[in-house]
Design a protein around this motif. Sequence first.
Motif, short mmCIF file in Angstrom:
data_model
loop_
_atom_site.label_atom_id
_atom_site.label_comp_id
_atom_site.label_asym_id
_atom_site.label_seq_id
_atom_site.Cartn_x
_atom_site.Cartn_y
_atom_site.Cartn_z
N MET A 52 -3.34 6.49 2.47
CA MET A 52 -2.63 5.90 1.36
C MET A 52 -1.12 6.19 1.41
O MET A 52 -0.34 5.53 0.78
CB MET A 52 -3.21 6.41 0.04
CG MET A 52 -4.63 5.96 -0.19
SD MET A 52 -4.75 4.18 -0.16
CE MET A 52 -6.29 3.96 0.64
N SER A 53 -0.75 7.21 2.19
CA SER A 53 0.68 7.51 2.30
C SER A 53 1.43 6.41 3.03
O SER A 53 2.61 6.21 2.78
CB SER A 53 0.88 8.85 2.99
OG SER A 53 0.31 8.83 4.27
N ARG A 61 2.43 4.03 0.41
CA ARG A 61 3.54 4.60 -0.36
C ARG A 61 4.85 4.45 0.39
O ARG A 61 5.86 4.05 -0.17
CB ARG A 61 3.25 6.07 -0.68
CG ARG A 61 4.34 6.74 -1.52
CD ARG A 61 4.02 8.22 -1.77
NE ARG A 61 3.77 8.98 -0.58
CZ ARG A 61 4.73 9.49 0.21
NH1 ARG A 61 5.99 9.30 -0.08
NH2 ARG A 61 4.42 10.18 1.29
N ARG A 71 5.94 0.76 0.51
CA ARG A 71 6.44 0.36 -0.81
C ARG A 71 7.82 0.97 -1.06
O ARG A 71 8.73 0.31 -1.56
CB ARG A 71 5.43 0.81 -1.88
CG ARG A 71 5.54 0.07 -3.17
CD ARG A 71 4.39 0.36 -4.14
NE ARG A 71 3.90 1.73 -4.13
CZ ARG A 71 2.69 2.10 -3.67
NH1 ARG A 71 1.86 1.21 -3.19
NH2 ARG A 71 2.33 3.35 -3.72
N GLN A 72 8.00 2.24 -0.66
CA GLN A 72 9.29 2.90 -0.82
C GLN A 72 10.36 2.20 0.03
O GLN A 72 11.48 1.98 -0.44
CB GLN A 72 9.18 4.37 -0.41
CG GLN A 72 10.45 5.16 -0.57
CD GLN A 72 10.29 6.61 -0.10
OE1 GLN A 72 9.27 7.00 0.44
NE2 GLN A 72 11.33 7.38 -0.30
N GLU A 102 9.97 12.11 5.60
CA GLU A 102 8.78 11.57 4.94
C GLU A 102 7.57 11.64 5.86
O GLU A 102 6.46 11.95 5.42
CB GLU A 102 9.03 10.12 4.51
CG GLU A 102 10.09 9.94 3.46
CD GLU A 102 9.66 10.42 2.10
OE1 GLU A 102 8.46 10.33 1.78
OE2 GLU A 102 10.52 10.90 1.34
N TYR A 114 2.47 -3.56 5.25
CA TYR A 114 1.72 -3.32 4.02
C TYR A 114 0.53 -4.28 3.94
O TYR A 114 -0.61 -3.86 3.68
CB TYR A 114 2.65 -3.51 2.81
CG TYR A 114 2.04 -3.12 1.49
CD1 TYR A 114 2.16 -1.83 1.01
CD2 TYR A 114 1.35 -4.04 0.73
CE1 TYR A 114 1.61 -1.46 -0.20
CE2 TYR A 114 0.79 -3.69 -0.49
CZ TYR A 114 0.92 -2.40 -0.94
OH TYR A 114 0.37 -2.05 -2.15
#
Length: 131
Positions: free
Chosen positions: A1-2, A5, A8-9, A46, A115
């Motif tokens: 799921m990261s 994230r 999206r970021q 990240e 994504y």
Amino acid sequence: MSLFRMARQQMNWLGDRQTVLAQNIANADTPNYRAKDLKAVNFERELRDIQPVKMQATSGTHLQGTVRKPDHRVEELRPREVYETNPNDNGIALEEQMMKVSDTQMKYQLASNIYNKNMMMLRTAVGRSGQ
């Protein structure tokens, strides 16, 4: 799921950058206006926070995979100084701003495709590939 994230970021950052670049272009004739840009997100930091996914071995004959770190180091590029000024004494070069807009658009499309492809794989994994 990261991964979701991070994608999206990245898309949020690119959307905000597109807004800043549009303001630069809109103010190309504004006296003493200086071009602005967003500080890049440090995706190397990240990525360090992401825990690797371990593969499940269902048989004793399965091999454990290994992940090698790249041999090269990433260097930060210094922003290029703008030497061109127009009669209004501002530092906006429209060609440069348009190249940044195009680059931002391509990176946004890439993040969006990543994504969407991962969402399709997730749907396939849960048996809902047609929806």
